[in-house]
Design a protein around this motif. Sequence first.
Motif, short mmCIF file in Angstrom:
data_model
loop_
_atom_site.label_atom_id
_atom_site.label_comp_id
_atom_site.label_asym_id
_atom_site.label_seq_id
_atom_site.Cartn_x
_atom_site.Cartn_y
_atom_site.Cartn_z
N UNK A 506 0.83 -1.22 0.00
CA UNK A 506 0.00 0.00 0.00
C UNK A 506 0.85 1.26 0.00
N UNK A 507 2.03 1.22 0.62
CA UNK A 507 2.89 2.41 0.65
C UNK A 507 3.28 2.86 -0.75
N UNK A 508 3.32 1.91 -1.70
CA UNK A 508 3.68 2.27 -3.08
C UNK A 508 2.59 3.12 -3.73
N UNK A 509 1.34 2.77 -3.46
CA UNK A 509 0.21 3.56 -3.99
C UNK A 509 0.13 4.92 -3.30
N UNK A 510 0.43 4.94 -2.00
CA UNK A 510 0.43 6.21 -1.25
C UNK A 510 1.48 7.15 -1.82
N UNK A 511 2.64 6.61 -2.23
CA UNK A 511 3.67 7.44 -2.88
C UNK A 511 3.12 8.15 -4.12
N UNK A 512 2.27 7.46 -4.87
CA UNK A 512 1.71 8.02 -6.11
C UNK A 512 0.66 9.09 -5.83
N UNK A 513 -0.22 8.83 -4.89
CA UNK A 513 -1.40 9.68 -4.69
C UNK A 513 -1.12 10.81 -3.70
N UNK A 514 -0.43 10.50 -2.60
CA UNK A 514 -0.21 11.49 -1.54
C UNK A 514 1.26 11.82 -1.33
N UNK A 515 2.15 11.12 -2.03
CA UNK A 515 3.56 11.20 -1.68
C UNK A 515 4.49 11.76 -2.73
N UNK A 516 5.74 11.31 -2.67
CA UNK A 516 6.81 11.96 -3.42
C UNK A 516 6.72 11.71 -4.93
N UNK A 517 5.97 10.68 -5.35
CA UNK A 517 5.81 10.43 -6.79
C UNK A 517 4.61 11.18 -7.38
N UNK A 518 4.06 12.10 -6.59
CA UNK A 518 2.90 12.86 -7.07
C UNK A 518 3.33 13.97 -8.04
#
Length: 920
Positions: A506-518
């Motif tokens: 789940x942390x990978x999806x969080x990176x996309x939506x709320x995190x550094x990969x946004x």
Amino acid sequence: MAFIRKKQQEQQLQLYSKERFSLLLLNLEEYYFEQHTANHVQHNGSQEERKIRGSLKICSKSVIFEPDAISQPIIKIPLRDCIKIGKHGENGANQHFAKAKSGGISLIFSQVYFIKEHNIVAPYKIERGKMEYVFELDVSGKVEDVVETLLQLHRASCLDKLGDQTAMITAILQSRLARTSFDKNRFQSVSEKLHMECKAEMVTPLVTNPGHVCITDTNLYFQPLNGYPKPVVQITLQDVRRIYKRRHGLMPLGLEVFCTEDNLCSDIYLKFYESQDRDDLYFYIATYLEHHVAEHTAESYMLQWQRGHLSNYQYLLHLNNLADRSCNDLSQYPVFPWVISDYYSSELDLSNPATFRDLSKPVGALNKERLERLLIRYEEMPEPKFMYGSHYSSPGYVLFYLVRIAPEYMLCLQNGRFDNADRMFNSIAETWKNCLDGATDFKELIPEFYGDDVSFLVNSLKLDLGKRQGGQMVDDVELPLWASSPEDFLQKSKEALESNYVSEHLHEWIDLIFGYKQKGSDAVGAHNVFHPLTYEGGVDLNSIEDPDEKVAMLTQILEFGQTPKQLFVTPHPRRITPKFKSLSQTSSYNAPIVDSPVSPGEESFEDLTEESKTLAWNNITKLQLHEQYKIHKEAVTGIAVSCNGSSVFTTSQDSTLKMFSKESKMLQRSISFSNMALSSCLLLPGDATVISSSWDNNVYFYSIAFGRRQDTLMGHDDAVSKICWHNDRLYSASWDSTVKVWSGVPAEMPGTKKHQFDLLAELEHEVSVDTISLNAASTLLVSGTKEGTVNIWDLATATLLHQIPCHSGTVYDAAFSPDSRHVLSTGADGCLNVIDVQTGMLISSLTSDKPQRCFIWDGNSVLSGSQSGELLVWDLLGAKISERIQGHTGAVTCIWMNEQCSSIITGGEDRQIMFWKLQY
């Protein structure tokens, strides 16, 4: 879930107003100004008139007539389609209306909408051609004012440029707001003091309602300009738990207020015209709530989630909330991930990684072939480049999923129409396939897919949503083969979300939506780039001078979708296996008790202490009152004493913490944290900090050296009834039916950054918890509830070992014996019960004429404080009362004994503390 609860709230308001009318009948960005009781005068080609009773509503872009009879349709006449507006008789009106009174308003127009005939929600019916309607106001004297207002709004609607239309309607609205103010008669109390008043709009999905905001020393009010759906919305500041500044249309103008701890459904969402008004109101409420509201950060939630104290679902809810997602704003609705990729198998295998979607990639990058085509287009695109022409969350997508429970919202968004039947949310599998293969479909899910309410999957309203090309009617959503029912589908979706695979990724999806990969190069590398307008800071609306361009830009922002606020700028850590450290690797309830090795003839300090304790308990009946002091205004609830015995700290229902000097016999300090009762207190090792629990849901840390509060832990939804401390762990019991275990040391000195306490475990009960106690090693915890149940918990695993319903009323006190083999409990039923810790068996029960409110014991003898005010000495082995000692004039509410068992202090309902000594 969030939207469903919000809709239920709105339906309750509808019941209050008893109207079919809703702000959803207005166009987007339209305002409802006023209403008048009136008759719609109809003529059927003869001299006979027919009058339909109802109310005429004046809106910024339309006139709406709501008949009282639900069999009649609501009539909506767009002002831009009006040819003439005037008093009846001035328009060269049809002779059939000659009999109409002078209170008539005549509208000649080319198009009219008919809505909710027989109160059935369906696409609007449209009638075209030149027509005249006459509406007869009950108060004929208002006709001229209403006609003048309609003519003014008609001129605005007919302006060529959208920017000019918006500017003129805004000017009319602001003029109306300026001519009115909040009605102070709406205050809950005449003693309320006004703090500030300003103009604002209440935001609900797709609509905003203008009015006046007013805040006093005790309440927050919103009074709609139009009195709809009720005259005033009132929120008691004492009930507020959380407040958030919000972006609205990418502008810092929103404020959302919650009276709950864990819920996406707020009590009110306000949009201000000036950011300064928003900030002033926020500051005032935040100042008021400083000691009542937890300052949760994304990092604090992350730590709780990492350690297994928040579920994946709960964590995503918190992140959405912190990232400005709100169920009141469909352009920023909470976003949840697709986690399952298998919608065709007959069985769902959650142990197979192939069952799951790749959470490291955005939806648009899941299909390799489609991604390649998108990347070619991206490379050829001029700056600013973006990979996806649509977003993963937008009002249209939210209502795509929710059309069956929110049809009026879809009709509002799409100008009175449902979508094409083949493009509707017909099938879970079809929707997933389209997200994988479709050229422009990259949407994620919404929280409802992981909730408990199946209504969004079922056409329970029997809506006519159209017929598909194959001839079948759009009805319930078609479920995957592995789901036997909508309930089963949601249950398996929840299990998938909480599965090991999703927890690990789940942390990978969080990176996309709320995190550094946004954003930035990391977003490019992750194929996660959307249109620049969707990002916070992507456009400065205030810098756009052309009003047409500004309105068009805002419309695009609101309808296209918005990327959440970025919460993390570094990679999000993965979840770790939940661990709960304890002093012993095995639970002490079945661990053998080993005597400490002492050489023959050698006496240890511990042996001497044990000997003095035994001597003290053998002489406990010889207890004598030494001194007594009345230092509180209400019942004493807690006692804590410094190591040297010189300072005594007490809490009381009078809401104060007192510091009493035993040497000078003087009250040295009196501290108040809130206006609610304090329930218990304890001293931390080192005697530098005293902790108090309160009925206002908080735990307060008071620095003795600095003389002020140094920390506040806001961890419960109801009163905190009892606290314990051991090895930098705080244990807090609450009427919210939980016992929580916290790790962390409070700030060393006041004024430093507030310490974040980490929630290590949550021991859930069915009812309020009134008391807790730890065993000597702090490996076990006993809790007592208001319904008479005693619970024994293993803290190594945070699991319930035994649940013993042994009292017929509230459990007042419970404690382990020094050897941890037994638990003693007292209750409102007057019983003293002894429970075997290993088996959970009730092995002894004694009864007294009055309930025993508190006690201390050594495993054999008990000294209890009675409801009668006496101190009772019990011989458990002999099953009798050995001594009654007269003490307080009211119930004995708390009792403290020093380690050597030679000194005792009691507190009572008579507001006194009494010092007792043993006479050998």
